[in-house]
Design an enzyme around this catalytic site. Structure first.
Site, short mmCIF file in Angstrom:
data_model
loop_
_atom_site.label_atom_id
_atom_site.label_comp_id
_atom_site.label_asym_id
_atom_site.label_seq_id
_atom_site.Cartn_x
_atom_site.Cartn_y
_atom_site.Cartn_z
CG HIS A 176 19.24 1.18 11.65
ND1 HIS A 176 18.63 2.54 11.69
CD2 HIS A 176 20.27 1.16 11.49
CE1 HIS A 176 19.34 3.19 11.15
NE2 HIS A 176 20.59 2.44 10.94
CB CYS A 193 12.76 3.84 14.95
SG CYS A 193 13.93 5.07 13.97
#
Length: 325
Positions: free
Chosen positions: A164, A206
């Site tokens: 993440h 991301c």
């Protein structure tokens, strides 16, 4: 290391000179001598595979990393040249209805965990400090061999990271973060300490492309799954397991690699040309300004393979007292 290379070059020169003097033949050409003495080509490939997530709901990140681990091993890189950093907390998680297994597809055709997975940094060992120390070689004297990146200036290194992240940062196990400047500075230290020849850096998270935006060390080719402001999306939700089992960007990279073997002549350009935004659902990024070679001339096996080139001759070489090949 540089002293060893110099000694080898001197020994090689003496050997070739002896052949020329003892035979008086012109069969040993200047081109062959130059090729024999050339030490610019890389001699070994390494892989550093890092899953920065933990917990059951991040199953797909563990599967991403284990899938990449399976691929680099199939391509020929041995475990001795692979550093695997993994939370390793889903295979035996009580919520796993398929104990001691990890899958990357709902059909469950391949158990990624299997019987032959060597995790080098496990659980709480997966930290920013350990990752930076691994890259730069600044490990303690009692660090075992399997936790060391024993590369030199002839090594090509494939670094894969997943987890993440956001703009210029990647979380490590929800407790700390590494930023793009940290990795950029670590790679510069690696270059100054002659710890690599070329690096292929691939990251699936991301806003992944921001993580290599600060790189400045030479001979680094970088690929990311998503642009600034974009998410990196999961793929294949498994109803039995209850979570997604792989990310889209990693899945389509692996799908391409399934058609590649150790003798492949596919290039990095071939891989990148397969990226389809409509399938990946984000915009992959490729940074080439620090990389010296053209992607069309950079074979995938330059980073993933373990096969040496063999030069075949059209004419047989004579074997005798005064013959030279």
């Amino acid at each position: 290391m540089r002293g060893i290379h110099t000694l080898l070059r001197l020994l090689a020169a003496v050997f070739v000179a002896h052949l020329l003097c003892s035979t008086g033949t012109a069969k040993v050409t200047a081109g062959k001598i130059k090729k024999f003495l050339d030490t610019d080509n890389h001699t070994n490939n390494w892989a550093v595979l890092v899953c920065t997530s933990r917990f059951w709901f991040n199953y797909r990140h563990i599967a991403n990393t284990l899938s990449m681990y399976r691929t680099v091993k199939r391509m020929g890189i041995p475990d001795s040249h692979i550093i695997l950093m993994l939370a390793d907390d889903v295979a035996c998680n009580p919520r796993n209805c398929f104990p001691a297994t990890v899958f990357d597809h709902p059909q469950k055709t391949t158990d990624l965990y299997g019987d032959n997975v060597e995790v080098d940094y496990r659980g709480y060992e997966v930290t920013v400090e350990n990752f930076i120390r691994l890259l730069t070689g600044r490990v303690t004297t009692n660090t075992p061999r399997n936790k060391r990146l024993l590369t030199d200036d002839k090594s090509n290194i494939f670094i894969y990271m997943t987890g993440h992240g956001g703009e210029d940062f990647l979380k490590f196990q929800d407790s700390e973060e590494i930023n793009s400047y940290d990795i950029a500075d670590a790679m510069q230290q690696m270059w100054e300490k002659q710890r690599y020849r070329e690096i292929l850096f691939v990251i699936d998270t991301c806003q992944a492309n921001t993580m290599f935006s600060k790189f400045y060390a030479p001979n680094v080719l970088s690929i990311g799954s998503s642009e600034k402001g974009e998410n990196s999306y999961s793929h294949y939700h498994d109803r039995d397991i209850g979570v997604s089992v792989i990310d889209r960007f990693t899945y389509y990279n692996l799908k391409f690699f399934e058609s590649v073997d150790m003798s492949s002549k596919h290039t990095m350009a071939d891989l990148i040309s397969t990226y389809n935004i409509s399938l990946i659902h984000s915009t992959p990024g490729v940074r080439t300004d620090l990389f010296a070679r053209e992607l069309e001339k950079t074979y995938l096996t330059d980073f993933f393979g373990a096969v040496q080139e063999i030069e075949l001759t059209a004419e047989p070489y004579p074997i005798g007292k005064n013959s030279v090949s």
